[in-house]
Scaffold this active site. Structure first.
Site, PDB file in Angstrom:
ATOM      1  N   ASN A  16      24.539 -14.068  -4.862  1.00  0.00           N
ATOM      2  CA  ASN A  16      23.228 -13.778  -4.729  1.00  0.00           C
ATOM      3  C   ASN A  16      22.977 -12.433  -5.655  1.00  0.00           C
ATOM      4  OD1 ASN A  16      20.586 -13.135  -4.157  1.00  0.00           O
ATOM      5  ND2 ASN A  16      20.933 -13.187  -1.927  1.00  0.00           N
ATOM      6  N   LYS A  18      20.187 -11.049  -5.851  1.00  0.00           N
ATOM      7  CA  LYS A  18      19.253  -9.900  -5.128  1.00  0.00           C
ATOM      8  C   LYS A  18      18.338  -9.433  -6.082  1.00  0.00           C
ATOM      9  CE  LYS A  18      21.882  -9.472  -0.961  1.00  0.00           C
ATOM     10  NZ  LYS A  18      21.850  -8.701   0.057  1.00  0.00           N
ATOM     11  N   HIS A 100      16.492 -15.529   3.950  1.00  0.00           N
ATOM     12  CA  HIS A 100      17.520 -14.660   3.852  1.00  0.00           C
ATOM     13  C   HIS A 100      17.178 -13.423   4.571  1.00  0.00           C
ATOM     14  CE1 HIS A 100      20.057 -11.365   2.069  1.00  0.00           C
ATOM     15  NE2 HIS A 100      20.766 -12.301   1.658  1.00  0.00           N
ATOM     16  N   GLU A 148      24.987 -15.111   8.200  1.00  0.00           N
ATOM     17  CA  GLU A 148      25.246 -13.663   7.588  1.00  0.00           C
ATOM     18  C   GLU A 148      24.654 -12.541   8.562  1.00  0.00           C
ATOM     19  OE1 GLU A 148      24.902 -13.579   2.904  1.00  0.00           O
ATOM     20  OE2 GLU A 148      22.918 -13.171   3.797  1.00  0.00           O
ATOM     21  N   ILE A 153      25.766  -6.606   6.018  1.00  0.00           N
ATOM     22  CA  ILE A 153      25.384  -6.812   4.552  1.00  0.00           C
ATOM     23  C   ILE A 153      25.339  -5.627   3.628  1.00  0.00           C
ATOM     24  CG2 ILE A 153      23.350  -7.722   2.859  1.00  0.00           C
ATOM     25  CD1 ILE A 153      22.563  -9.742   5.065  1.00  0.00           C
ATOM     26  N   GLY A 186      29.413  -8.532   3.211  1.00  0.00           N
ATOM     27  CA  GLY A 186      30.546  -7.703   3.182  1.00  0.00           C
ATOM     28  C   GLY A 186      31.754  -8.137   2.447  1.00  0.00           C
TER      29      GLY A 186
HETATM   30  O1  G3P Z   1      23.203 -13.182   0.245  1.00  0.00           O
HETATM   31  C1  G3P Z   1      24.237 -12.529   0.314  1.00  0.00           C
HETATM   32  C2  G3P Z   1      24.258 -11.007   0.918  1.00  0.00           C
HETATM   33  O2  G3P Z   1      23.344 -10.895   1.630  1.00  0.00           O
HETATM   34  C3  G3P Z   1      25.530 -10.478   1.255  1.00  0.00           C
HETATM   35  O3  G3P Z   1      25.578  -9.205   0.603  1.00  0.00           O
HETATM   36  O4  G3P Z   1      26.200  -7.436  -0.559  1.00  0.00           O
HETATM   37  O5  G3P Z   1      27.043  -8.072   1.587  1.00  0.00           O
HETATM   38  O6  G3P Z   1      27.850  -9.197  -0.361  1.00  0.00           O
HETATM   39  P1  G3P Z   1      26.745  -8.486   0.299  1.00  0.00           P
END
Ligand code: G3P
Length: 226
Positions: A16, A18, A100, A148, A153, A186
């Site tokens: 993602n 983002k 999300h 998630e 995150i 994470g």
């Molecule tokens: O959609 C993926 C996300 O929310 C996870 O983010 O930065 O923790 O890999 P991250």
């Protein structure tokens, strides 16, 4: 893709992007040019989830698989700022995340999107923040649910090390409903991915560990191959 074929999929890695600057807008072409195609790794599927402003990139990289970060339950017409499944299909976009934790929807909207997506053979991945939501969303008819935990995150503690019990329970709930589970938050290492798969997920949803890495292509390779 027919809903039946979702059920056969395994080892999915969704990146993602983002709204990170280095992967967005005028920088998106350069960002994706160096990244692996959908089938670059044997036995793995690599997908990229991009914002509305970057959906056009799919035309330029036909060997890569793109998802939208969001879709609305509308069709073509007089809507402002919305994204329709019709437009995504016409643009060669394979599916979409919805709900999300950075773009939450109400349950009625989630149900509408899932139902419309099913009727169009379009893949929707419903994001869930906890086990209760996984349970609720697994019953909507969506082919994939993404667990998630929002508090993890963007950090360095992965969902697989901090919430293994929830992943295991979520995988069981999903299996009972004929749905596949992916997990995110994470995730930074091969071990995070491997643990998630062992706990019953079919793949990972990753953002900062790849997008913010000094070499995103190497970061993807390391996640899959160690
Ligand atoms: O959609 C993926 C996300 O929310 C996870 O983010 O930065 O923790 O890999 P991250």
């Amino acid at each position: 893709m027919n809903p039946e074929s979702y059920k056969r999929r395994n080892n999915i890695l969704i990146i993602n992007t983002k709204h990170y600057e280095k992967a967005t807008g005028k920088r998106s072409y350069e960002f994706f040019a160096g990244l692996p195609d959908m089938n670059a790794f044997k036995g793995w599927e690599i997908d990229y989830a991009v914002g509305a402003y970057d959906l056009h990139i799919a035309d330029q990289f036909p060997a890569k698989s793109f998802y939208s970060q969001h879709v609305d339950p509308i069709g073509y017409g007089a809507f402002t700022g919305k994204i329709s499944i019709e437009m995504l299909v016409d643009s060669g976009i394979r599916g979409s995340l919805i709900n999300h934790s950075e773009f939450r929807l109400n349950f009625e909207t989630i149900e509408k999107v899932v139902s419309k997506a099913r009727s169009m053979d379009f893949e929707v991945i419903v994001c869930a923040e906890n086990l209760d939501e996984v349970t609720r969303f697994a019953k909507t008819g969506a082919p994939l649910v993404a667990y998630e935990p929002p508090e993890l995150i963007g950090g360095n503690i992965s969902v697989s090390s901090a919430r293994p019990d929830i992943i295991e329970k979520a995988a069981a709930v999903c299996e009972n409903n004929g749905v596949k589970l992916i997990v995110g938050a994470g995730i930074k290492t091969h071990n995070d991915i491997l643990t998630s798969l062992k706990l019953g997920a079919v793949g990972g949803l990753v953002s900062s560990g790849v997008v913010l890495a000094s070499n995103p292509a190497v970061a993807i390779t390391s996640l899959i191959n160690n």
